[in-house]
Write a protein that holds these residues in place. Structure first.
Motif, PDB file in Angstrom:
ATOM      1  N   SER A   1      44.926  51.943  52.230  1.00 11.30           N
ATOM      2  CA  SER A   1      43.499  51.777  52.478  1.00 11.30           C
ATOM      3  C   SER A   1      42.690  51.646  51.188  1.00 11.30           C
ATOM      4  N   LYS A   2      43.363  51.595  50.050  1.00  8.07           N
ATOM      5  CA  LYS A   2      42.635  51.475  48.792  1.00  8.07           C
ATOM      6  C   LYS A   2      41.905  50.145  48.691  1.00  8.07           C
ATOM      7  N   GLY A   3      40.844  50.137  47.907  1.00  2.61           N
ATOM      8  CA  GLY A   3      40.029  48.947  47.727  1.00  2.61           C
ATOM      9  C   GLY A   3      40.553  47.975  46.704  1.00  2.61           C
ATOM     10  N   GLY A   4      41.641  48.307  46.033  1.00  3.50           N
ATOM     11  CA  GLY A   4      42.250  47.369  45.096  1.00  3.50           C
ATOM     12  C   GLY A   4      42.015  47.718  43.646  1.00  3.50           C
ATOM     13  N   ASP A   5      42.798  47.074  42.801  1.00  2.00           N
ATOM     14  CA  ASP A   5      42.716  47.253  41.355  1.00  2.00           C
ATOM     15  C   ASP A   5      41.617  46.357  40.813  1.00  2.00           C
ATOM     16  N   LEU A   6      40.726  46.937  40.031  1.00  2.00           N
ATOM     17  CA  LEU A   6      39.578  46.197  39.482  1.00  2.00           C
ATOM     18  C   LEU A   6      39.792  45.718  38.050  1.00  2.00           C
ATOM     19  N   SER A   7      41.032  45.767  37.567  1.00  2.00           N
ATOM     20  CA  SER A   7      41.308  45.425  36.164  1.00  2.00           C
ATOM     21  C   SER A   7      40.863  44.032  35.759  1.00  2.00           C
ATOM     22  N   ASP A   8      40.723  43.116  36.712  1.00  2.00           N
ATOM     23  CA  ASP A   8      40.350  41.739  36.379  1.00  2.00           C
ATOM     24  C   ASP A   8      38.998  41.314  36.944  1.00  2.00           C
ATOM     25  N   VAL A   9      38.221  42.258  37.428  1.00  2.00           N
ATOM     26  CA  VAL A   9      36.955  41.898  38.086  1.00  2.00           C
ATOM     27  C   VAL A   9      36.008  41.159  37.136  1.00  2.00           C
ATOM     28  N   GLY A  10      36.050  41.481  35.855  1.00  2.00           N
ATOM     29  CA  GLY A  10      35.188  40.812  34.878  1.00  2.00           C
ATOM     30  C   GLY A  10      35.566  39.364  34.629  1.00  2.00           C
ATOM     31  N   LYS A  11      36.822  38.994  34.931  1.00  2.00           N
ATOM     32  CA  LYS A  11      37.252  37.589  34.818  1.00  2.00           C
ATOM     33  C   LYS A  11      36.831  36.795  36.039  1.00  2.00           C
ATOM     34  N   LYS A  12      36.785  37.466  37.181  1.00  4.65           N
ATOM     35  CA  LYS A  12      36.540  36.773  38.439  1.00  4.65           C
ATOM     36  C   LYS A  12      35.070  36.719  38.843  1.00  4.65           C
ATOM     37  N   ARG A  13      34.294  37.699  38.416  1.00  8.06           N
ATOM     38  CA  ARG A  13      32.921  37.841  38.908  1.00  8.06           C
ATOM     39  C   ARG A  13      31.920  37.828  37.755  1.00  8.06           C
TER      40      ARG A  13
END
Length: 156
Positions: free
Chosen positions: A77-89
Motif C-alpha cells: 500500500s506504499k505510495g512509491g519511491d520518490l527518488s526521481d520525482v524531481g526529474k519527472k515533475r
C-alpha cells in the motif's frame, strides 16, 4: 581596472554561493518537513535512505514515538519511491498535486479501491513548509527503486 573587475567577479561569486547555499538549505529543511509531516509512512526516498532514516530516528526520539509505531506494515500500500520525482515533475505539478491530490489519480476500480486505503490528503502546513518540501522533492533526481508489485495510480 583589473582589480575592479576582480572585486565584481568576487562579489558575484559570493552572491552565487549564497543563492546556491540557500537552495541547498531549503532542500535540507524540506527533508525535515518530509519527516515531520510523516510522508515517509507511505513514500520512500531510496536514493537518500540513510539521510531519511537518520532524520526519522531523531524525529521519533524527539517526539517520544517508537520506530514503526506510525508506519503502515503493508508494503503493497506504499505510495512509491520518490527518488526521481524531481526529474519527472516541476514546481507547478507539485503545487497542484500537494494542494489537491485526489484529482490526480486514475479512476479505474483498482486505483479507487487503493485510494480508500491511502491518505491522499492535501498538504497541511505553512507556505514556508510547503516551499521547503517542494525544494526537497524537486531536488530528487536519482533513479527510483519501486517496491515489488508497486503500480502507480497517478494520471500521467
Amino acid at each position: 581596472m583589473g582589480s575592479a573587475h576582480s572585486r565584481i567577479a568576487a562579489l558575484v561569486a559570493v552572491g552565487l554561493v549564497g543563492v546556491l547555499a540557500g537552495a541547498a538549505s531549503a532542500a535540507d529543511e524540506g527533508l525535515g518537513v518530509f519527516i515531520e509531516k510523516r510522508c515517509y509512512t507511505c513514500h520512500t526516498v531510496n536514493a537518500r535512505a540513510a539521510e531519511v532514516d537518520k532524520q526519522k530516528a531523531a524525529f521519533l526520539k524527539e517526539s517520544g514515538a517508537e520506530a514503526g509505531e506510525d508506519e503502515e506494515e503493508d508494503k503493497e500500500s506504499k505510495g512509491g519511491d520518490l527518488s526521481d520525482v524531481g526529474k519527472k515533475r516541476d514546481k507547478a505539478w507539485l503545487d497542484s498535486f500537494l494542494k489537491s491530490p485526489k484529482g490526480q489519480f486514475k479512476d479505474d476500480a483498482e486505483c479507487q479501491r487503493e485510494a480508500k486505503k491511502k491518505d491522499r490528503k492535501k498538504f497541511k502546513g505553512t507556505p514556508e513548509d510547503f516551499d521547503k518540501l517542494a525544494a526537497f522533492l524537486l531536488g530528487l533526481k536519482q533513479e527510483a527503486k519501486q517496491a515489488p508489485g508497486f503500480t502507480s495510480c497517478l494520471k500521467e
